[in-house]
Structures are given as C-alpha cells and as structure tokens.
Design a protein around this motif. Structure first.
Motif, PDB file in Angstrom:
ATOM      1  N   LEU A  69     -58.119  46.599 -29.722  1.00 59.54           N
ATOM      2  CA  LEU A  69     -59.293  47.097 -30.341  1.00 59.54           C
ATOM      3  C   LEU A  69     -59.889  46.357 -31.349  1.00 59.54           C
ATOM      4  O   LEU A  69     -61.011  45.855 -31.223  1.00 59.54           O
ATOM      5  CB  LEU A  69     -59.087  48.759 -31.028  1.00 59.54           C
ATOM      6  CG  LEU A  69     -60.309  49.370 -31.706  1.00 59.54           C
ATOM      7  CD1 LEU A  69     -61.214  49.604 -30.660  1.00 59.54           C
ATOM      8  CD2 LEU A  69     -59.716  50.418 -32.418  1.00 59.54           C
ATOM      9  N   TYR A 145     -64.675  51.540 -36.516  1.00 61.24           N
ATOM     10  CA  TYR A 145     -64.742  53.031 -36.349  1.00 61.24           C
ATOM     11  C   TYR A 145     -65.851  53.427 -35.340  1.00 61.24           C
ATOM     12  O   TYR A 145     -65.338  54.280 -34.324  1.00 61.24           O
ATOM     13  CB  TYR A 145     -64.893  53.639 -37.657  1.00 61.24           C
ATOM     14  CG  TYR A 145     -64.473  55.423 -37.541  1.00 61.24           C
ATOM     15  CD1 TYR A 145     -63.386  55.867 -36.999  1.00 61.24           C
ATOM     16  CD2 TYR A 145     -65.522  56.159 -37.968  1.00 61.24           C
ATOM     17  CE1 TYR A 145     -63.334  57.205 -36.747  1.00 61.24           C
ATOM     18  CE2 TYR A 145     -65.268  57.549 -38.105  1.00 61.24           C
ATOM     19  CZ  TYR A 145     -63.892  58.158 -37.442  1.00 61.24           C
ATOM     20  OH  TYR A 145     -63.929  59.401 -37.447  1.00 61.24           O
ATOM     21  N   TRP A 148     -64.903  52.328 -31.572  1.00 62.57           N
ATOM     22  CA  TRP A 148     -63.847  53.013 -31.092  1.00 62.57           C
ATOM     23  C   TRP A 148     -64.315  54.301 -30.541  1.00 62.57           C
ATOM     24  O   TRP A 148     -64.076  54.795 -29.434  1.00 62.57           O
ATOM     25  CB  TRP A 148     -62.901  53.432 -31.996  1.00 62.57           C
ATOM     26  CG  TRP A 148     -61.776  54.566 -31.834  1.00 62.57           C
ATOM     27  CD1 TRP A 148     -61.748  55.893 -32.518  1.00 62.57           C
ATOM     28  CD2 TRP A 148     -60.807  54.581 -30.714  1.00 62.57           C
ATOM     29  NE1 TRP A 148     -60.941  56.766 -31.927  1.00 62.57           N
ATOM     30  CE2 TRP A 148     -60.170  55.888 -30.840  1.00 62.57           C
ATOM     31  CE3 TRP A 148     -60.446  53.543 -29.841  1.00 62.57           C
ATOM     32  CZ2 TRP A 148     -59.117  56.359 -30.036  1.00 62.57           C
ATOM     33  CZ3 TRP A 148     -59.547  53.968 -28.975  1.00 62.57           C
ATOM     34  CH2 TRP A 148     -58.743  55.302 -29.113  1.00 62.57           C
ATOM     35  N   ARG A 153     -62.545  57.435 -23.543  1.00 62.29           N
ATOM     36  CA  ARG A 153     -60.914  57.681 -24.145  1.00 62.29           C
ATOM     37  C   ARG A 153     -60.388  58.741 -23.511  1.00 62.29           C
ATOM     38  O   ARG A 153     -61.056  59.898 -23.512  1.00 62.29           O
ATOM     39  CB  ARG A 153     -60.998  58.068 -25.766  1.00 62.29           C
ATOM     40  CG  ARG A 153     -61.622  56.993 -26.763  1.00 62.29           C
ATOM     41  CD  ARG A 153     -61.697  57.259 -28.003  1.00 62.29           C
ATOM     42  NE  ARG A 153     -62.457  58.776 -28.398  1.00 62.29           N
ATOM     43  CZ  ARG A 153     -63.584  58.979 -28.660  1.00 62.29           C
ATOM     44  NH1 ARG A 153     -64.520  57.869 -28.210  1.00 62.29           N
ATOM     45  NH2 ARG A 153     -64.327  60.229 -28.821  1.00 62.29           N
TER      46      ARG A 153
END
Length: 627
Positions: A69, A145, A148, A153
């Motif tokens: 990441l 953040y 992400w 996901r």
C-alpha cells in the motif's frame, strides 16, 4: 526512548502474509514473468484473509499489504510530483533510495508515541521542526488513508460448506465479526497516528467504511464426474458459497460503458488455458432457470460481487450435481483471443455454452459481465425455440382493480425501467402500484392453453442513476452496489424481486415497443396500439432508439429486435421464432403497441418517462372500466 525504539527494531517480526494486493507490477504465473497490470492511477484490488481475527496493530503494520500500500501510494505521489514526497526525505539513504523498513518502523512507533517525542529522540534523521513535519505528515496520512478507502477491498475466508442452516449462519457471523475487527483496527490505527501527530483528539468521529466492502466464504467442492468438463483446473479454484456486504458499497471501474456485440464462434478452447487457484474465483448463479458458473480473475472481483445483487445464487447441492447450462470466464489472458474477440466471444463445447472475456481495462465494466451472461441465456432460449426479449415486464395495478401484465421491449437507455419507476412519482390518489417481474432480459413462450407467457432472468436491476427519480437510489443505499457514481452513465445494482417471482411463467397481456426518440404530439401519442401485424413486426424488428451513452453508440441507432445479446448473432433462427410469436400473439388477443418515453430527447429525461407512466396508468384504468 532510544532503548524502546531499539528494542522494536531488533524484535520486529517478518511481514505477515495475511493480505494479497493486486498492484501495478505482479508476477504472471501463466507466463513466468513480471507484467504490467494496470495504469498506476487506477484502482487496485486488495484481498484480505478472513480467517484471521485482528487483535493488534502489528498485524496491520507488519503485513505485506501495508508495505505494498505504501509503495503504490508513493508511486502515485511520484507520478503527480506531489509535495507530500517531502514526507519521505528522512527515510532515504545517501543515494536517495527509499528505506521502506525504516519508514515501517516509524509508523509503528508513531502508533504508540507522539511525533514530537520521536523527533526529539533522534532515532530518525528528521531535519524538520515538529511544526513543519507534523503538517507535512498529516497530509501524507490523510492521502494514504483516502487512497486505501478508494481501493476495492475484499475479505476471503475458506471455510467448509455446510448444508445445515444454523452452521451456515454461524460461519457467516464469524466472517462478519472478523471484518468488523479489521475495520476497527484500521480506524483505530488512523486515529492513534492522527492524535500522536497533532496531540489533539478529534471532536467528531466518523465511522468511515475502512474494512472490506465485501466478504466471501469459499470452499473447494467435489463434483460429480458427469458434470465436469475436460479442464480440471475449473474445479480447483475456490467457489463462493456466501457473501456479506458492508454498505454503502461503491466501486470504481476502469470503463463506464459497453460496446459491440459478442460474436458466436465455432472453436474449441477449454483446454487452451489453466485457471490458477490463487488468481480465480468461481461464482455460481441462476440466470432465470439456467445454471451458470462465472469464473472471475481477482482483478475483476468488483464485477463478480455485483452478480449477487443481480442473480440468484446457486447452491453447492445444485452446481456440484448438475451440469451448467452456461459458463463465463472473465479476465483470461489476451493471447487466447483473436482480433475480433477482444470484447469477448461465445462458443459451444461439450454441450455447454461458454462466454470468454479477455483481461483488459476496456472491459472493466459491469455491463460486460451482465451482458455476456444474458447473451448465453438468449442463445440457449433460441435453441429451445423460445423468443428472448430485451425488456421489462411488470404486473401493474390501478385503483385496486384488475391488474395488467405489461411487457416493455427496447434497447439500453430506451426508458423501460425509468417508465416503471416513474409510476412511483404519480399522485397517490391514482392508487397505482406494480411488481417488476423482468427488469432487463427474459423469454417468451406459449403454454399448453395457448397463452403468451414470460420468464425472467434477474432478481435485481442495473440502472442509470441519472434516469432514476431523485433520491430513489439513495433510499436503497443499504442494499445497493454503486458503480462509478461520479461520472456519466453512473450505475446502481439493486435487488428488487424474489427468484420465485422471476423464474415462474407469467401471462403477458400487452407487449409495447419503447420509443425514446419521438416527441409526443397529436400524431404521435404517448401510447399507440398497432392494428397491422406487419407494421408491428417492422417496428419491433428494426429496434430503433436514440443512444443514451450507455454503450459506444451515439445518435439514432437500430439493432435487430433491440437485442444485441443473442438475437443479432443468431438472426436467422431468431426470425423464425419471432414471426411465429407475433402471429400467435395477434391470434390469442395479446395487445401489441408502442410507448413513447422521450427519454432520448434533451430536456425530457425526467418528464418523458413520467408522461409515459401517466399514460400507461390511464390506459390500464380505461381497460378496467371496460370490464
């Protein structure tokens, strides 16, 4: 402070492989080489192992996912030449190379110590004042953040399937609990670091969706020999038998429209590829009365997840004992495809129809997933001498009196779903309501009594946000999947009907062609019934519409029977069925006509379907008065 830092440095563990991350460079197991996967600015897919209960921050910070990441986020910053790259200057060696391990150490310590203490310790060569670096790092923290949360996901847990309902519920609750723990861990890590950088707690806590958007329970199953194909790798990939969604589910794909048709080829392809069990997932669903297995490469799991809102899931008792009617492979190596197959193609092998889609950014759109499946469905219906229809079908009631079953036929963007949804906006005094039985694709056949009957395919709808009544999609946010909500042709996949409703045969009273390109006038009323069979057949077979940007077409277009999903490919066979169907419709008294929605005319995007809905309700009300 320095001894505590050194203790961490010496005792830290190796990264936990609790994640997989599909980033810009990954190993191609099919060809044994590194390959470029996608443009660096595009979203990726993160796979989180669902058999792990997240109980400490080290599980996150020391994970393979966290390292990747950071790498991909830094790559993006580099492409953008972002000022946030200054955040990394203390973690570069004399040659300017990024020291990933040192930065991971820094993040771990920042979770438990204040930034000011870490700077003062001198453990890291941070040549900034606390005030300077705190502001710089806050920008980096917010950036990574948000990055992400923009990634697709998925949490995957391999668990033995059980037919016992209580056991199934228990396994699903366990997976949901693990995802909750993971989400909490991500939120707490972000908040801890934010506090240790600023020295202040936030006044408003927002429980942002930071865990897996969708969680899957998978298993490997034993299949009866007679249902298996010659490609044994199909039965080694994990099969999804349960799905858990964390709304709102929002996915961003690399394409937002569909183009072309899927050619039907006569070629044998099953033994020309191998599905890697680490790369592929199998999703078994029922398309109407047909059993379909969809094999999805992990980069396209967002599209695979959409299937659960659109089709009924097949059970292991069904797909391990019954040979599938149709099989889809989504994301195969491009080398398997010829030039005219780069948007996908259809073939038949071993009495099963197969749809194959290549791994390409251009097909990363749910429309390709949905339409390849419906093309297979329609080809099978033609083979069975039923007439596939691209349309919507609803049981509409007015004033609590006798209902009318209305079939609306038209191509994408004609206004089928929009007209039905507009009924909800009509005055309540009309006392009208409806049940949708087919949203996009179905088939027509005649029963033994000679009645025209319809069977559907989908339990949900894949519709344009722009064409829905304001606020409708958001009223269903807790169960919908949003696709590219901020761009043209934004879509939502929302479940609407039960499988029992869409899979049974239902009588058809009226069949209307949806005309979205003609303005309503005295000579072109909102509803028109055809008295001449030849004229009716001509209108339906021409398939004229004003393209709405849902495909690669623009302006006035024509598509044979408004159905590029099987009818076009097998036109000769379809025409025999269609002519026979229209002849019988007139013989048994099924009304055939046209509804003008004006949806393709600028300025009528909302009022056009509303006027059409109003006219349709009035039409049905007049029928009630005649009874």
């Amino acid at each position: 402070m320095r001894s505590a830092l050194n203790c961490w440095k010496i005792n830290r563990d190796q990264p936990h492989d609790v994640f997989e991350f599909c980033n810009d460079l990954e190993y191609d197991k099919r060809g044994g080489k590194m390959m470029e996967s996608r443009n660096i600015n595009l979203e990726r897919t993160a796979l989180i192992k669902g058999d792990l209960k997240f109980t400490n921050f080290g599980q996150l910070i020391k994970s393979t996912l966290f390292r990747k990441l950071i790498k991909t986020f830094i790559d993006e910053l580099t492409v953008k030449k972002s000022y946030l790259l200054k955040t990394l200057e203390p973690f570069q060696n004399e040659e300017g190379e990024f020291k990933e391990g040192a930065f991971i150490d820094f993040i771990y310590l920042l979770n438990i110590n204040s930034l000011e203490e870490i700077i003062c310790s001198g453990y890291f060569d941070i040549q900034f004042t606390y005030e300077e670096y705190s502001q710089l790092f806050l920008g980096f923290l917010e950036g990574i953040y948000n990055y992400w949360r923009s990634i697709q996901r998925f949490m995957i847990k391999t668990d033995v399937y059980s037919a016992d309902e209580n056991t199934k519920r228990s396994k699903a609750y366990s997976l949901a609990s693990n995802n909750d723990a993971f989400k909490k861990m991500v939120l707490d890590l972000y908040r801890n670091i934010h506090f240790n950088v600023t020295g202040k707690s936030v006044s408003i806590y927002r429980q942002l969706p930071s865990g897996a958007q969708v969680a899957f329970l998978t298993d490997n199953f034993e299949f009866d020999r007679e249902v298996k194909s010659k490609n044994d790798s199909l039965y080694k990939v994990p099969y999804v038998w349960e799905a858990i969604f964390e709304p709102p589910v929002i996915f961003y794909t690399q394409s937002s429209k569909r183009d072309g048709v899927f050619p039907v080829k006569d070629k044998r392809i099953l033994q020309k590829f191998y599905l890697d069990s680490d790369e592929w997932f199998a999703i078994p669903v029922k398309v109407g009365r047909l059993l379909s297995i969809v094999y999805v490469q992990k980069e396209y799991l967002a599209l695979g997840a959409g299937l659960f809102n659109l089709f009924e899931m097949a059970t292991p008792e069904e797909f391990t004992k019954q040979k599938p009617d149709a099989v889809v492979f989504f994301g195969l190596d491009k080398s398997l495809f010829e030039e005219d197959e780069m948007l996908g193609f259809v073939t038949k092998e071993e009495d099963v129809y197969y749809g194959l889609i290549p791994d390409s950014a251009g097909i990363d759109y749910f429309g390709y997933m949905k339409k390849i499946m419906l093309t297979l469905h329609n080809i099978i219906q033609i083979e069975k001498k039923a007439m596939p229809v691209h349309g919507a079908f609803a049981k509409i009631r007015v004033g609590g009196k006798k209902s009318a079953n209305i079939m609306l036929i038209g191509d994408s963007g004609a206004g089928k779903s929009e007209t039905l949804e507009a009924i909800n906006k009509l005055p309540k005094s009309l006392a009208c309501d409806f049940d949708i039985l087919i949203d996009d694709m179905g088939s027509l056949h005649f029963n033994k009594e000679g009645e025209l009957m319809a069977v559907g395919t989908e339990i949900g709808a894949f519709v344009r946000l722009d064409d829905l009544q304001p606020g409708y999609a958001y009223s269903t946010m807790d169960r919908s999947i949003f696709m590219n909500p901020n761009i043209v042709n934004a879509r939502v996949i929302v479940p609407q009907m039960s499988y029992e409703e869409i899979s049974k045969s239902t009588r058809v009273d009226f069949v209307f062609y949806i005309n979205n390109y003609e303005e309503i006038s005295e000579s072109t009323p909102p509803i028109e019934l055809f008295a001449d069979l030849d004229k009716a057949y001509s209108v339906f077979s021409e398939g004229k519409r004003m393209a709405k940007g849902t495909t690669g077409e623009v302006g006035i277009t024509t598509t044979y029977f408004a159905n590029p999903f099987g009818a076009v490919q097998l036109k000769e066979e379809h025409e025999k069925i269609a002519k026979n169907t229209f002849k019988k419709m007139t013989e048994v008294g099924v009304g055939v006509g046209m509804i003008r929605t004006q949806l393709g005319i600028p300025g009528y995007e909302q009022s056009g379907p509303f006027d059409a809905a109003q006219a349709l309700i009035q039409f049905i009300d007049e029928l009630n008065k005649l009874d």
